[in-house]
Structure formats: structure tokens, C-alpha cells
Enzyme design. Structure first.
Site, PDB file in Angstrom:
ATOM      1  N   SER A  87       0.973  -1.087   0.200  1.00  0.00           N
ATOM      2  CA  SER A  87      -0.025  -0.564  -0.380  1.00  0.00           C
ATOM      3  C   SER A  87       1.153   0.746   0.094  1.00  0.00           C
ATOM      4  O   SER A  87       1.837   0.877   0.562  1.00  0.00           O
ATOM      5  CB  SER A  87      -0.136  -0.488   1.282  1.00  0.00           C
ATOM      6  OG  SER A  87      -1.569   1.466   1.703  1.00  0.00           O
TER       7      SER A  87
ATOM      8  N   TYR B 172      -2.250  -0.799  10.764  1.00  0.00           N
ATOM      9  CA  TYR B 172      -2.603  -0.371   8.974  1.00  0.00           C
ATOM     10  C   TYR B 172      -0.860  -0.865   7.757  1.00  0.00           C
ATOM     11  O   TYR B 172      -0.588  -1.322   8.136  1.00  0.00           O
ATOM     12  CB  TYR B 172      -3.077   0.122   8.240  1.00  0.00           C
ATOM     13  CG  TYR B 172      -3.762  -0.032   6.473  1.00  0.00           C
ATOM     14  CD1 TYR B 172      -3.459  -1.769   6.135  1.00  0.00           C
ATOM     15  CD2 TYR B 172      -3.286   0.201   5.875  1.00  0.00           C
ATOM     16  CE1 TYR B 172      -3.537  -2.303   4.847  1.00  0.00           C
ATOM     17  CE2 TYR B 172      -3.345   0.154   4.532  1.00  0.00           C
ATOM     18  CZ  TYR B 172      -4.005  -1.584   4.120  1.00  0.00           C
ATOM     19  OH  TYR B 172      -3.945  -1.199   2.124  1.00  0.00           O
TER      20      TYR B 172
END
Length: 248
Positions: free
Chosen positions: A146, A159
Site C-alpha cells: 500500500s 495498518y
């Protein structure tokens, strides 16, 4: 989806988290350009339908139940794919969750879930296919990270930690591997179901608003993955970042 650039050779590609979003788009795209795709996810009804649609469109697709947090499930997925197809050329570690929240909220179950899916699931995938790829003398592991693997924002600390870890283990694996290629694909805001896992309602609303302003379709990430795995065996695309032009 069609492409004017066919793959250099047809490959057997395993895709985790294939029931929606990037995983689904990747399965469709790679099958459309000639690869055999093996779809894995917990929602077998959805990947079963996806595999059927791919076959009806002229592609080659198989599917099996997969829970990336369960090592035996991952091993069974890889073994079934190998038994069916005779080889495993590419593993795309795509499965992921993103229940964003402030650290002070102490949503520990969500922290554990992100570690289990986003990090442990990637490790389990690597463990399941590496012996096969070593035996073949060739293979390719694509880990979906990501843009949060490059930056940390409020509500995304855990995350981001899992995605930073994915980049780190990918780089270590790349340096250790002479016959297995390793690619990290880091998407920005991508239109998918990933944001549905946010359990804090105001935060989910805010994230969706940002996504409406600056996001890309899952197909854009799928095409980036297709580019990476379509390179000659002596070319290793180490990392690709794919995001909307408007994303900050």
C-alpha cells in the site's frame, strides 16, 4: 478486459483475496491476457462465480477455499493448485484488511486481525509456494502492500506497520532469492471493499469522501501486476506504486 500486449508466456498464477476488489480485477485481467488463474478466498460462492465467468469468456480459471490466516488452508490451496496445474509460476499475496482507528481506541481485535491477514497471511503464502518454486528453479511472488507502506497517517498506524513489514520481508526475500523474483505493488486509494472493514462510522464516511475525490479502479492495479509478471525471467520489477494523480 482486453490488452494489446499479450503475456510473454502463459503462467499459472495464484491470487489470494480474489473474491472482490484488486484480487477479483487481477484474476479477470490476467486470465484475459492468457494466464491460468487460481483464485482463493473465504467466500467460495463469489470466487466460484468469478471462475465460471472467466471460463465462459474463454479464459482458464480454478478456485479453492482459502483462509490466509490458517497455514494448513494456505498449504492446501497451493498444493491443490500444483496438483491441478502441474506448476506454480506466480503467487499474488493480495488478501488484506484495513479497519482504521485511532491507537487510543484500543481496538485490539482489529490490530490482531490486520497482523494475521496482512502480514502472517503473506508469510504463510510464501511458505506454501517457496518449496515448489525452488524445485522448479523459477517463480515470482507479488506482495500487495500500500502507499501506507511508505507513509504513516493518523488512524493508520497499525495498518501501516503491517504494510511496512510486507515491504521489509519482500526486500529480504528478494536479496536471498536468485531464482524467485519478488515484486511489491503498493496501491493508493483504490475502489474496493477494503474500506467496508472500518468500524468507526465517522472515519469510514471521511475515508469514503476522500476516495470519491482521489481513487483509481482496481483494474489499474491489476494491469500493474500484469506488467510486473510479464517481464523476462531475468528482469525483476522490485516495486510499483500505483495511485491517483490527485492523491496527496
Amino acid at each position: 478486459m482486453t490488452s494489446s500486449a499479450p503475456p510473454m508466456s502463459s503462467k499459472v498464477v495464484l491470487v489470494t483475496g480474489a473474491s472482490s476488489g484488486i484480487g477479483e480485477a487481477t484474476g479477470r485481467y490476467l486470465a484475459a491476457i492468457g494466464h491460468t488463474v487460481v483464485l482463493g478466498a473465504r467466500r467460495t460462492d463469489r470466487i466460484g462465480l468469478l471462475a465460471q465467468e472467466i471460463r465462459e469468456a474463454g479464459g482458464k480459471a480454478f478456485h479453492w477455499h482459502l483462509d490466509v490466516t490458517d497455514l494448513e488452508s494456505v498449504r492446501s490451496f497451493a498444493a491443490s493448485a500444483y496438483d491441478q496445474c502441474g506448476r506454480i509460476d506466480v503467487l499474488i499475496n493480495n488478501a488484506g484488511v484495513m479497519p482504521l482507528s485511532l491507537m487510543e481506541d484500543l481496538r485490539i481485535d482489529e490490530w490482531d486481525r490486520m497482523i494475521d491477514v496482512n502480514l502472517r497471511g503473506v508469510l504463510y503464502g510464501i511458505a506454501a509456494v517457496m518449496p515448489i518454486m525452488r524445485k522448479q528453479g523459477v517463480g515470482h511472488i507479488v506482495n500487495v502492500a500500500s502507499v501506507s507502506a511508505h507513509r504513516v497517517d493518523p488512524t493508520a498506524a497499525v495498518y501501516s506497520a503491517t504494510k511496512f513489514a510486507v515491504r521489509a520481508l519482500s526486500e529480504g526475500l528478494r536479496q536471498e532469492s536468485k531464482d524467485v523474483r519478488v515484486t511489491v505493488v503498493s496501491p493508493g486509494f483504490t475502489r474496493s471493499e477494503l474500506f467496508d472493514g472500518i468500524g468507526v462510522a465517522p472515519l469510514k464516511t471521511a475515508v469514503r469522501a476522500m476516495m470519491d475525490q482521489a481513487s483509481i479502479p482496481a483494474s489499474a492495479v491489476a494491469e500493474a501486476i500484469g506488467y510486473a509478471i510479464g517481464q523476462p525471467e531475468n528482469v525483476d520489477v522490485g516495486e510499483v506504486i500505483v495511485r491517483a494523480t490527485a492523491q496527496g
